[in-house]
Scaffold this active site. Structure first.
Site, PDB file in Angstrom:
ATOM      1  N   PHE A 140       0.864  -1.181   0.000  1.00 26.36           N
ATOM      2  CA  PHE A 140       0.000   0.000   0.000  1.00 26.36           C
ATOM      3  C   PHE A 140       0.902   1.232   0.000  1.00 26.36           C
ATOM      4  O   PHE A 140       1.585   1.517   0.983  1.00 26.36           O
ATOM      5  CB  PHE A 140      -0.938   0.054   1.200  1.00 26.36           C
ATOM      6  CG  PHE A 140      -1.866   1.244   1.127  1.00 26.36           C
ATOM      7  CD1 PHE A 140      -3.021   1.192   0.372  1.00 26.36           C
ATOM      8  CD2 PHE A 140      -1.550   2.423   1.772  1.00 26.36           C
ATOM      9  CE1 PHE A 140      -3.864   2.294   0.270  1.00 26.36           C
ATOM     10  CE2 PHE A 140      -2.385   3.529   1.677  1.00 26.36           C
ATOM     11  CZ  PHE A 140      -3.534   3.463   0.920  1.00 26.36           C
ATOM     12  N   ASP A 225       9.447   2.907   1.881  1.00 22.44           N
ATOM     13  CA  ASP A 225       8.274   3.714   2.175  1.00 22.44           C
ATOM     14  C   ASP A 225       8.041   3.654   3.683  1.00 22.44           C
ATOM     15  O   ASP A 225       7.464   2.703   4.200  1.00 22.44           O
ATOM     16  CB  ASP A 225       7.062   3.189   1.406  1.00 22.44           C
ATOM     17  CG  ASP A 225       5.804   4.009   1.652  1.00 22.44           C
ATOM     18  OD1 ASP A 225       5.781   4.780   2.632  1.00 22.44           O
ATOM     19  OD2 ASP A 225       4.841   3.872   0.877  1.00 22.44           O
ATOM     20  N   LYS A 254       2.861  11.697   6.950  1.00 16.98           N
ATOM     21  CA  LYS A 254       1.974  11.488   8.089  1.00 16.98           C
ATOM     22  C   LYS A 254       2.475  12.211   9.337  1.00 16.98           C
ATOM     23  O   LYS A 254       2.232  13.394   9.507  1.00 16.98           O
ATOM     24  CB  LYS A 254       1.766   9.997   8.335  1.00 16.98           C
ATOM     25  CG  LYS A 254       1.005   9.300   7.196  1.00 16.98           C
ATOM     26  CD  LYS A 254       0.563   7.917   7.581  1.00 16.98           C
ATOM     27  CE  LYS A 254      -0.121   7.179   6.441  1.00 16.98           C
ATOM     28  NZ  LYS A 254      -1.399   7.751   6.036  1.00 16.98           N
TER      29      LYS A 254
END
Length: 399
Positions: A140, A225, A254
């Site tokens: 993802f 990531d 984030k």
């Protein structure tokens, strides 16, 4: 207005691309949030790790407020007095050479795809338009067209094609598969240190270290990531530290703003980032002074207030507590730091009803991939709060 009024507005006027639990939140502080009716909940999702520092951290709020009163946006057509300081501080903290600032995690992924392809053509000598990037099954990395194109989640990609070519997917955690997939046109391997959306899937010990060795032997760039796993979530500043490596390129986002503002970044060595020249890539809001001021304080808070070490300690306490669960339908309990997955056997049915029951007892969490519940509270959680969470989960899971 009550909760149902707000829900009705969302359902009437909003696109139905989410299916949230029916709780309407209006206030947050630390690990706790309150709904519009005044009910209090522990947040065990932390906005998918975007609020590692806790809700409405006062120092980050102050930095944001002070900067917002001075200068918010110039675009990169001009310089500002926060960007260079942000570059220096994040590079020193993460041992990086160069930074490319963006806004969202998906933008960071798109940016790194462009950058590493350019490196492949200009430095490695891959023929034009032939660059290949290796990714992992059940990854993802975001929801843009190119990213969902190399997803193995059919719900994420069905009905959205055609997709850009140039991606090869292999099983996660399999270094032999990585070695077999590399061709002369391979420019990069893009991988999550821990697959969060897939259900907190942790690869075998040493996987990243072996992957890095294979990449170096084949002149392939290793891209990690760390948008979910980074910035303290796993009990280290970056999850790569668990394998004792430094990636060639690292993606963060984030928690880079503590939940106050969209901020992301590609952290790179000079060789790869040096291929970008003026006019070839950018963003109106990328690197704006408000974002930089917020990110600078968010990083300082993580380090100065000991949140990373706390994530390691409280994560172990949380994991140890969950391992005392006795429900025979539990398949596995796994985690690293405060990134924890509780997976049930298929015969247990979907995990969402358990999340709804936990909500009724004051704990908010999220199911993923059907049978798994993720627990990822803010890194400021205390021992007493961990113990309360574990007892609440026991009441629901063990009955």
């Amino acid at each position: 207005m009550n909760a149902q009024d707000f829900i009705t507005l969302e359902e009437s006027y909003g696109a139905h691309n989410y299916k949230p639990l029916d709780v309407v939140l209006s206030k947050g502080r630390g690990v706790w949030v309150w709904d519009v009716d005044g009910a209090k909940y522990m947040d065990c999702l932390a906005a998918y790790s975007a609020v590692n520092q806790g809700h409405c951290h006062p120092r980050i709020l102050q930095a944001m407020t002070e900067q917002a009163q001075k200068l918010t946006l110039t675009s990169r057509a001009f310089r500002n007095d926060q960007l260079g300081l942000f570059y220096k501080e994040i590079c020193e903290l993460t041992n990086s050479h160069k930074v490319l600032p963006m806004n969202t995690g998906a933008e960071a992924v798109e940016s790194v795809i462009k950058t590493v392809r350019k490196w492949g053509y200009e430095v490695k000598g891959v023929p034009d338009n032939q660059a290949e990037i290796i990714v992992c099954d059940n990854n993802f990395h975001g929801r843009t067209i190119s990213i969902v194109g190399f997803s193995s989640d059919h719900k994420a990609k069905t009905g959205f094609g055609p997709f850009p070519p140039g991606f090869t997917s292999i099983p996660f955690g399999d270094v032999q598969a990585l070695e077999r997939a590399i061709t002369p046109n391979t420019v990069a391997f893009l991988v999550e240190p821990i697959q969060g959306e897939a259900g907190v899937i942790i690869p075998p010990d040493g996987y990243l270290r072996e992957a890095q060795k294979i990449c170096r032997q084949n002149n392939v760039v290793l891209i990690l990531d760390e948008i979910q796993t980074g910035l303290g979530r796993t009990g280290k500043l970056l999850a790569e530290e668990h394998d004792g490596i430094e990636a060639d390129l690292t993606l963060v986002g984030k928690a880079l703003s503590g939940g106050f503002y969209p901020v992301s970044a590609v952290l790179s060595n000079s060789e790869v980032m040096g291929t970008l020249r003026p006019g070839e890539h950018g963003s109106t809001f990328g690197g704006n002074p408000l974002a930089c001021a917020v990110a600078r304080e968010a990083l300082k808070v993580l380090v100065q207030e000991g949140m990373i070490d706390n994530a390691a300690r409280m994560g172990q306490r949380f994991l140890d507590g969950l391992k005392t669960l006795t429900n025979p339908l539990i398949k596995e309990i796994r985690g690293r730091g405060l990134m924890i997955g509780l997976e049930f056997l298929p015969q247990a049915g979907p995990a969402r009803p358990l999340c709804i029951q936990l909500k009724k007892k004051g704990l908010l969490c999220k199911d993923t991939h059907g049978q798994t519940i993720r627990f990822a509270p803010p890194l400021v959680i205390t021992p007493d709060e961990v113990d309360w969470a574990v007892e609440t989960i026991k009441e629901v899971v063990d009955g």
